[in-house]
Design an enzyme around this catalytic site. Structure first.
Site, PDB file in Angstrom:
ATOM      1  CD  GLU A   1      -2.522  -1.449   2.576  1.00 42.66           C
ATOM      2  OE1 GLU A   1      -3.423  -1.892   2.593  1.00 42.66           O
ATOM      3  OE2 GLU A   1      -1.631  -0.913   3.816  1.00 42.66           O
TER       4      GLU A   1
ATOM      5  CG  ASP B   1      -4.712  -3.867   9.008  1.00 42.56           C
ATOM      6  OD1 ASP B   1      -5.079  -4.993   8.379  1.00 42.56           O
ATOM      7  OD2 ASP B   1      -3.773  -3.462   9.190  1.00 42.56           O
TER       8      ASP B   1
HETATM    9  P1  NAD Z   1       2.053 -10.276  13.901  1.00 46.98           P
HETATM   10  O1  NAD Z   1       2.232 -11.194  12.805  1.00 46.98           O
HETATM   11  O2  NAD Z   1       3.462  -9.964  14.305  1.00 46.98           O
HETATM   12  O3  NAD Z   1       1.428 -10.665  14.991  1.00 46.98           O
HETATM   13  C1  NAD Z   1       0.048 -11.328  14.875  1.00 46.98           C
HETATM   14  C2  NAD Z   1      -0.098 -12.254  16.068  1.00 46.98           C
HETATM   15  O4  NAD Z   1      -1.522 -12.698  15.995  1.00 46.98           O
HETATM   16  C3  NAD Z   1       0.445 -13.582  15.717  1.00 46.98           C
HETATM   17  O5  NAD Z   1       1.339 -13.836  16.974  1.00 46.98           O
HETATM   18  C4  NAD Z   1      -0.502 -14.695  15.611  1.00 46.98           C
HETATM   19  O6  NAD Z   1      -0.012 -15.836  16.271  1.00 46.98           O
HETATM   20  C5  NAD Z   1      -1.676 -14.146  16.421  1.00 46.98           C
HETATM   21  N1  NAD Z   1      -2.882 -14.561  15.930  1.00 46.98           N
HETATM   22  C6  NAD Z   1      -3.210 -14.722  14.496  1.00 46.98           C
HETATM   23  N2  NAD Z   1      -4.633 -15.060  14.643  1.00 46.98           N
HETATM   24  C7  NAD Z   1      -5.162 -15.407  15.851  1.00 46.98           C
HETATM   25  C8  NAD Z   1      -6.220 -15.644  16.580  1.00 46.98           C
HETATM   26  N3  NAD Z   1      -7.309 -16.351  15.991  1.00 46.98           N
HETATM   27  N4  NAD Z   1      -6.144 -15.555  17.864  1.00 46.98           N
HETATM   28  C9  NAD Z   1      -5.026 -14.908  18.767  1.00 46.98           C
HETATM   29  N5  NAD Z   1      -3.801 -14.921  18.178  1.00 46.98           N
HETATM   30  C10 NAD Z   1      -4.074 -14.828  16.882  1.00 46.98           C
HETATM   31  O7  NAD Z   1       1.530  -8.948  13.341  1.00 46.98           O
HETATM   32  P2  NAD Z   1       1.618  -7.432  13.909  1.00 46.98           P
HETATM   33  O8  NAD Z   1       2.836  -6.816  13.159  1.00 46.98           O
HETATM   34  O9  NAD Z   1       1.535  -7.568  15.300  1.00 46.98           O
HETATM   35  O10 NAD Z   1       0.286  -6.690  13.570  1.00 46.98           O
HETATM   36  C11 NAD Z   1      -0.848  -7.036  14.045  1.00 46.98           C
HETATM   37  C12 NAD Z   1      -2.187  -6.922  13.157  1.00 46.98           C
HETATM   38  O11 NAD Z   1      -2.093  -5.403  13.370  1.00 46.98           O
HETATM   39  C13 NAD Z   1      -2.067  -7.130  11.821  1.00 46.98           C
HETATM   40  O12 NAD Z   1      -3.350  -7.652  11.299  1.00 46.98           O
HETATM   41  C14 NAD Z   1      -1.374  -6.051  11.076  1.00 46.98           C
HETATM   42  O13 NAD Z   1      -1.912  -5.910   9.797  1.00 46.98           O
HETATM   43  C15 NAD Z   1      -2.229  -4.821  11.898  1.00 46.98           C
HETATM   44  N6  NAD Z   1      -1.786  -3.408  12.069  1.00 46.98           N
HETATM   45  C16 NAD Z   1      -2.593  -2.702  12.161  1.00 46.98           C
HETATM   46  C17 NAD Z   1      -2.193  -1.167  12.293  1.00 46.98           C
HETATM   47  C18 NAD Z   1      -3.134  -0.050  12.328  1.00 46.98           C
HETATM   48  O14 NAD Z   1      -2.874   0.966  12.392  1.00 46.98           O
HETATM   49  N7  NAD Z   1      -4.242  -0.394  12.794  1.00 46.98           N
HETATM   50  C19 NAD Z   1      -0.725  -0.898  12.104  1.00 46.98           C
HETATM   51  C20 NAD Z   1       0.044  -1.709  12.145  1.00 46.98           C
HETATM   52  C21 NAD Z   1      -0.251  -3.317  12.096  1.00 46.98           C
END
Ligand code: NAD
Length: 342
Positions: A56, A227
């Site tokens: 993106e 997101d």
């Molecule tokens: P990451 O991959 O490092 O961590 C995500 C975690 O979620 C993993 O440890 C995984 O095992 C766990 N997980 C997946 N499905 C699960 C479930 N059903 N129950 C419990 N745990 C589960 O990702 P990250 O960098 O920590 O990002 C987390 C999320 O936040 C992502 O979806 C990312 O796109 C989003 N994000 C949003 C913003 C925002 O501004 N809103 C900014 C950054 C990241």
């Protein structure tokens, strides 16, 4: 010349100031930029979707400075040894269009996302909040915990992740920092007794990591992992439990939890709460929901904060990013001076 903060300097900068001081400073910058929201140029981000994930571009401008962030979202990456989210970003001078500041933003995105969650929780969570549940203990989780504690005082954490290694990492990183941590046996166990619930999972599906029946009156829900189109985390019925606060409505309708609702589902843009145009929490029983997707103005703010902090310091360098011939029309001669045409 363009000021540049690479990964090495970003890590040194955070080590020098500490992540809590930085995120708390960023909350002040975010509040000031959210209060001048109407003057920013705003559009939903440009997204290139593939079966692997999404890439993106997130642009905005305050009429003096333009910014964009390049960011990816690949939930299957960690299983292949890569991170889910990586990013870099640029500030440019709108008067001549030259890029003036370039920075890594993988770490900066975690800081600005957590600072944004903290700004919203500070305003919308119950003032007597003590406990936060985290569903998802990946890259964002520690930043979220530190920023929200700094803004609200919440020191008790209840954490659940389907990956026990992620939970172990979370406990290892945060226990020395004075948090009381309960390792939950399920999402429901994590949410029990929590005042704030942060969902930060990554899965390219309409998941339900938080069920409606687990949500209790007075909770503040900070949903950051939904997101992308087809990537959400909440039981859609939760969105009927209280008011839903968003960043930029047109983008959130595409990417946020509200994509699972009708196109006219009522929402409040959070900047309006800060300016007093809309009310925030109105009672101790009300459920408040932040449907966070991450918006370009937050990246603009993160870059602005970083630039102001590092300018003239040892945490940045000057790089030669823009070709700059003495005669602005003689780009060919500029090249020829180094590499004559044979
Ligand atoms: P990451 O991959 O490092 O961590 C995500 C975690 O979620 C993993 O440890 C995984 O095992 C766990 N997980 C997946 N499905 C699960 C479930 N059903 N129950 C419990 N745990 C589960 O990702 P990250 O960098 O920590 O990002 C987390 C999320 O936040 C992502 O979806 C990312 O796109 C989003 N994000 C949003 C913003 C925002 O501004 N809103 C900014 C950054 C990241």
């Amino acid at each position: 010349m363009t000021t540049f903060v690479d990964v090495h300097n970003m890590v040194r900068w955070i080590g020098h100031h500490g992540p809590v001081a930085i995120m708390s400073g960023m909350v002040d910058y975010l509040e000031s930029d959210f209060k001048r929201w109407p003057i920013f140029e705003k559009s939903p981000r440009v997204a290139s979707h593939t079966p692997f994930g999404v890439i993106e571009l997130m642009p905005t401008s305050d009429t003096e400075t333009f910014s964009f962030k390049y960011v990816n979202g690949h939930p299957s990456n960690p299983a292949r040894g890569f991170q889910t989210v990586t990013a870099f970003g640029v500030l440019a001078d709108v008067q001549n269009g030259y890029p003036v500041f370039l920075a890594e933003m993988t770490v900066l995105t975690a800081l600005r996302t957590a600072a944004t969650s903290a700004m919203v929780a500070k305003t919308l969570a119950r003032p007597d909040s003590q406990t936060m549940a985290l569903i998802g203990a990946g890259s964002q989780a520690e930043f979220q915990s530190l920023a929200i504690r700094s803004a609200t005082g919440v020191n008790k954490l209840r954490v659940w992740d389907t990956d026990p290694n992620a939970v172990a990492k979370f406990v290892r990183n945060l226990s020395p920092l004075g948090f009381e941590i309960h390792v939950a046996t399920s999402g429901e166990d994590a949410v029990g007794g929590a005042d704030i619930v942060t969902t930060c999972t990554a899965d390219k599906t309409n998941a339900t990591v938080l069920l409606n029946e687990w949500v209790k009156p007075g909770m503040h829900i900070n949903a950051i992992g939904g997101d992308c189109p087809g990537k959400t985390e909440l039981d859609p019925d939760i969105l009927d439990r209280g008011r839903v606060f968003v960043e930029f409505t047109p983008q959130t309708r595409i990417e946020g939890e509200i994509q699972n609702k009708a196109p006219d589902f009522p929402v409040t843009e959070f900047w309006q709460v800060l300016t007093g145009a809309s009310l925030g929490r109105q009672s101790a029983e009300e459920v408040t929901i932040f449907d966070s997707v991450g918006f370009a103005i937050e990246d603009f703010t993160g870059l602005r904060y970083l630039r102001d902090s590092v300018e003239g310091s040892e945490f940045c360098e000057q790089i030669d990013l823009v070709a700059n011939p003495d005669d602005p029309k003689d780009l060919f001669g500029f090249v020829g001076a180094f590499s004559p045409v044979g």
